[in-house]
Design a protein around this motif. Structure first.
Motif, PDB file in Angstrom:
ATOM      1  N   PRO A 168       0.811  -1.228   0.000  1.00 31.68           N
ATOM      2  CA  PRO A 168       0.000   0.000   0.000  1.00 31.68           C
ATOM      3  C   PRO A 168       0.841   1.273   0.000  1.00 31.68           C
ATOM      4  O   PRO A 168       0.393   2.314  -0.490  1.00 31.68           O
ATOM      5  N   SER A 169       2.069   1.201   0.529  1.00 26.42           N
ATOM      6  CA  SER A 169       2.940   2.378   0.586  1.00 26.42           C
ATOM      7  C   SER A 169       3.957   2.401  -0.548  1.00 26.42           C
ATOM      8  O   SER A 169       5.019   3.032  -0.433  1.00 26.42           O
ATOM      9  N   LEU A 170       3.650   1.739  -1.644  1.00 26.60           N
ATOM     10  CA  LEU A 170       4.580   1.658  -2.769  1.00 26.60           C
ATOM     11  C   LEU A 170       4.990   3.046  -3.251  1.00 26.60           C
ATOM     12  O   LEU A 170       4.157   3.945  -3.397  1.00 26.60           O
ATOM     13  N   ARG A 171       6.306   3.181  -3.499  1.00 25.70           N
ATOM     14  CA  ARG A 171       6.824   4.426  -4.052  1.00 25.70           C
ATOM     15  C   ARG A 171       7.789   4.096  -5.179  1.00 25.70           C
ATOM     16  O   ARG A 171       8.611   3.183  -5.059  1.00 25.70           O
ATOM     17  N   TYR A 172       7.664   4.875  -6.292  1.00 27.23           N
ATOM     18  CA  TYR A 172       8.505   4.636  -7.453  1.00 27.23           C
ATOM     19  C   TYR A 172       9.112   5.962  -7.896  1.00 27.23           C
ATOM     20  O   TYR A 172       8.405   6.967  -8.049  1.00 27.23           O
ATOM     21  N   GLU A 216      12.144   7.758 -10.664  1.00 28.93           N
ATOM     22  CA  GLU A 216      13.079   7.641 -11.783  1.00 28.93           C
ATOM     23  C   GLU A 216      13.998   8.839 -11.754  1.00 28.93           C
ATOM     24  O   GLU A 216      13.523   9.991 -11.795  1.00 28.93           O
ATOM     25  N   ASN A 217      15.290   8.589 -11.637  1.00 29.54           N
ATOM     26  CA  ASN A 217      16.297   9.651 -11.580  1.00 29.54           C
ATOM     27  C   ASN A 217      15.911  10.728 -10.576  1.00 29.54           C
ATOM     28  O   ASN A 217      16.038  11.933 -10.824  1.00 29.54           O
ATOM     29  N   GLY A 218      15.426  10.272  -9.409  1.00 30.61           N
ATOM     30  CA  GLY A 218      15.123  11.172  -8.312  1.00 30.61           C
ATOM     31  C   GLY A 218      13.743  11.799  -8.359  1.00 30.61           C
ATOM     32  O   GLY A 218      13.388  12.558  -7.440  1.00 30.61           O
ATOM     33  N   GLN A 219      12.933  11.508  -9.368  1.00 37.06           N
ATOM     34  CA  GLN A 219      11.613  12.098  -9.506  1.00 37.06           C
ATOM     35  C   GLN A 219      10.527  11.055  -9.229  1.00 37.06           C
ATOM     36  O   GLN A 219      10.622   9.919  -9.704  1.00 37.06           O
ATOM     37  N   ASP A 220       9.510  11.444  -8.469  1.00 35.84           N
ATOM     38  CA  ASP A 220       8.390  10.537  -8.207  1.00 35.84           C
ATOM     39  C   ASP A 220       7.586  10.326  -9.483  1.00 35.84           C
ATOM     40  O   ASP A 220       7.224  11.289 -10.172  1.00 35.84           O
ATOM     41  N   VAL A 221       7.326   9.040  -9.766  1.00 39.12           N
ATOM     42  CA  VAL A 221       6.569   8.656 -10.956  1.00 39.12           C
ATOM     43  C   VAL A 221       5.614   7.543 -10.564  1.00 39.12           C
ATOM     44  O   VAL A 221       5.913   6.748  -9.665  1.00 39.12           O
ATOM     45  N   GLN A 222       4.486   7.478 -11.223  1.00 33.00           N
ATOM     46  CA  GLN A 222       3.558   6.384 -10.969  1.00 33.00           C
ATOM     47  C   GLN A 222       4.105   5.115 -11.599  1.00 33.00           C
ATOM     48  O   GLN A 222       4.541   5.119 -12.767  1.00 33.00           O
ATOM     49  N   LEU A 223       4.100   4.017 -10.821  1.00 32.70           N
ATOM     50  CA  LEU A 223       4.593   2.752 -11.349  1.00 32.70           C
ATOM     51  C   LEU A 223       3.775   2.350 -12.569  1.00 32.70           C
ATOM     52  O   LEU A 223       2.541   2.322 -12.523  1.00 32.70           O
ATOM     53  N   GLY A 224       4.455   2.052 -13.654  1.00 33.98           N
ATOM     54  CA  GLY A 224       3.787   1.734 -14.912  1.00 33.98           C
ATOM     55  C   GLY A 224       3.936   2.835 -15.937  1.00 33.98           C
ATOM     56  O   GLY A 224       3.681   2.621 -17.128  1.00 33.98           O
ATOM     57  N   LEU A 225       4.353   4.021 -15.476  1.00 34.32           N
ATOM     58  CA  LEU A 225       4.608   5.142 -16.388  1.00 34.32           C
ATOM     59  C   LEU A 225       6.117   5.329 -16.504  1.00 34.32           C
ATOM     60  O   LEU A 225       6.897   4.458 -16.144  1.00 34.32           O
ATOM     61  N   GLY A 226       6.533   6.481 -16.995  1.00 35.56           N
ATOM     62  CA  GLY A 226       7.962   6.713 -17.167  1.00 35.56           C
ATOM     63  C   GLY A 226       8.557   5.755 -18.182  1.00 35.56           C
ATOM     64  O   GLY A 226       7.992   5.522 -19.258  1.00 35.56           O
ATOM     65  N   VAL A 227       9.694   5.147 -17.828  1.00 37.35           N
ATOM     66  CA  VAL A 227      10.378   4.246 -18.752  1.00 37.35           C
ATOM     67  C   VAL A 227       9.538   3.011 -19.070  1.00 37.35           C
ATOM     68  O   VAL A 227       9.741   2.362 -20.100  1.00 37.35           O
ATOM     69  N   TRP A 228       8.582   2.696 -18.211  1.00 33.87           N
ATOM     70  CA  TRP A 228       7.710   1.550 -18.461  1.00 33.87           C
ATOM     71  C   TRP A 228       6.968   1.695 -19.784  1.00 33.87           C
ATOM     72  O   TRP A 228       6.667   0.695 -20.457  1.00 33.87           O
ATOM     73  N   THR A 229       6.615   2.910 -20.159  1.00 34.33           N
ATOM     74  CA  THR A 229       5.847   3.113 -21.390  1.00 34.33           C
ATOM     75  C   THR A 229       6.660   2.793 -22.634  1.00 34.33           C
ATOM     76  O   THR A 229       6.101   2.663 -23.731  1.00 34.33           O
ATOM     77  N   LEU A 230       7.984   2.658 -22.465  1.00 32.15           N
ATOM     78  CA  LEU A 230       8.852   2.337 -23.598  1.00 32.15           C
ATOM     79  C   LEU A 230       9.032   0.831 -23.771  1.00 32.15           C
ATOM     80  O   LEU A 230       9.751   0.383 -24.660  1.00 32.15           O
ATOM     81  N   ARG A 231       8.389   0.043 -22.911  1.00 31.94           N
ATOM     82  CA  ARG A 231       8.455  -1.429 -22.946  1.00 31.94           C
ATOM     83  C   ARG A 231       9.901  -1.937 -23.016  1.00 31.94           C
ATOM     84  O   ARG A 231      10.278  -2.695 -23.931  1.00 31.94           O
ATOM     85  N   PRO A 232      10.732  -1.542 -22.080  1.00 26.03           N
ATOM     86  CA  PRO A 232      12.144  -1.972 -22.134  1.00 26.03           C
ATOM     87  C   PRO A 232      12.306  -3.468 -21.884  1.00 26.03           C
ATOM     88  O   PRO A 232      11.815  -3.998 -20.891  1.00 26.03           O
TER      89      PRO A 232
END
Length: 377
Positions: free
Chosen positions: A169-173, A175-191
């Motif tokens: 419930p307290s999940l935090r994600y 990227e490079n020091g910035q808060d992002v919703q898990l599933g967004l950010g680099v995830w959208t690039l399907r690495p």
């Protein structure tokens, strides 16, 4: 006529009367001298299967509660008494009773003693199934479990769908020091991983993934820290750079053969967790105090995103003269001899990996370098 009892080695453990060379029993004597327990017998005799028989002395090395006479007494007390000495004898079950046979002077086989039956007590030294024994489950923070969770994260990231992950419930994600919703950010690039190495920390229940990935916009070098609480993913800290970054050389990361980073360090050459943290701290302190630079193997190389640093990447060179605004010692894998740290220097964020064996630095890899105001943690 004389009957001789012959037993297998397993039976020797179960019935102490036959712990040495066996017992010789005179039938005429047994017919006249019946017993229920050994005190019913004359001096020097023990009660074995309703008859008084000679009992051997306690062998050297046995404690008093392991004495052959007492073993025989316990067995007799637990076996139901026969009502008729002349009753037919049933064949003996080899799996549950001592394996021994009776032989007559004529050499013909005789039937096994019927005193042992399904009610024969189980040997105290044999493993017994116990329904009350708790079922052993895999260690929730064991190396195999952490590796499986990391692989599950990679698969979810490649699919661009985090719904399959068990999330706290307290999940935090970040990227490079910035808060992002898990599933967004680099995830959208399907690495999709081209190469990864795993740092597995059973103590803190977390892992680090470091590797080269191919996504919709090209290649990336990414490092990810995963932390678990109650078997749920709570911390995700990702650092990485795309292929157009200033320092970017995937070929300097992907080994030609087995990855020497993750090869287990021989037990005698392993460095304890606290000592690994101390070596890492000294490495960063050597920016201002060069004498603190940790000892290093001559083949040790420093790389940032696969690119060799100053003086052909020699580990004998301290970090560049920078201001480290933040140094956070992170996960440690004592088995593989890897310590990690996340740092903020000159408004750049990066993740360091240090390989140590025998108290000496073997390799140093850094992922990241993107601009950031803080590491985010």
């Amino acid at each position: 006529m004389t009957l001789k009892l012959r037993m297998t080695p397993l039976a020797l453990l179960w019935a102490g009367c036959f712990a040495l060379a066996g017992c010789t029993v005179d039938e005429g004597k047994n017919a006249a001298e019946r017993c229920d327990i050994s005190p019913d017998c004359s001096a020097g005799l023990i009660c074995y299967r309703d008859f008084c028989v000679p009992g051997p002395a306690v062998p050297d090395g046995l404690q008093s509660n392991d004495a052959p006479t007492q073993v025989a007494n316990r067995r007799d007390a637990a076996v139901p008494r026969r009502q008729d000495a002349a009753a037919p004898r049933e064949p003996q079950a080899e799996a549950s009773t001592p394996d021994f046979t009776l032989a007559s002077d004529a050499g013909g086989p005789a039937q096994a003693d019927a005193a042992s039956s399904a009610s024969e007590p189980i040997d105290a030294g044999a493993p017994v199934a116990d329904s009350a024994t708790p079922v052993v489950t895999p260690n929730a923070c064991g190396r195999d479990v952490l590796r499986q969770r990391a692989d599950a994260y990679l698969a979810a990231m490649a699919a661009g769908d985090a719904s399959s992950l068990r999330k706290h419930p307290s999940l935090r994600y970040t990227e490079n020091g910035q808060d992002v919703q898990l599933g967004l950010g680099v995830w959208t690039l399907r690495p999709t991983a081209n190469f990864v190495r795993h740092v597995l920390d059973e103590v803190s229940c977390g892992s680090v993934i470091f590797g080269v990935f191919s996504g919709l916009t090209g290649r990336h070098i990414i490092g990810v820290r995963l932390g678990y609480v109650d078997e749920q993913l709570r911390d995700v800290e990702a650092l990485g750079v795309p292929q157009n970054f200033q320092f970017f050389n995937p070929a300097g990361i992907i080994p030609e053969g087995p990855d020497p980073w993750v090869e287990p360090v021989p037990p005698a050459a392993r460095t304890a967790r606290a000592a690994l943290h101390s070596l890492v701290a000294n490495y960063f302190d050597s920016v201002t105090t060069r004498s603190l630079l940790p000892p290093f193997d001559p083949g040790c190389r420093r790389r940032q995103n696969g690119v060799l640093m100053a003086q052909q990447g020699s580990c004998g060179v301290p970090p560049a003269e920078r201001t480290f605004a933040e140094i956070r010692l992170s996960l440690v894998d004592e088995t593989s001899g890897i310590a990690t740290a996340v740092v903020l220097y000159d408004r750049n964020v990066g993740m360091y990996l240090f390989k140590v064996s025998g108290g000496m630095m073997q390799n140093i890899d850094t992922v990241g370098g993107a601009q950031a105001r803080s590491s985010g943690w």
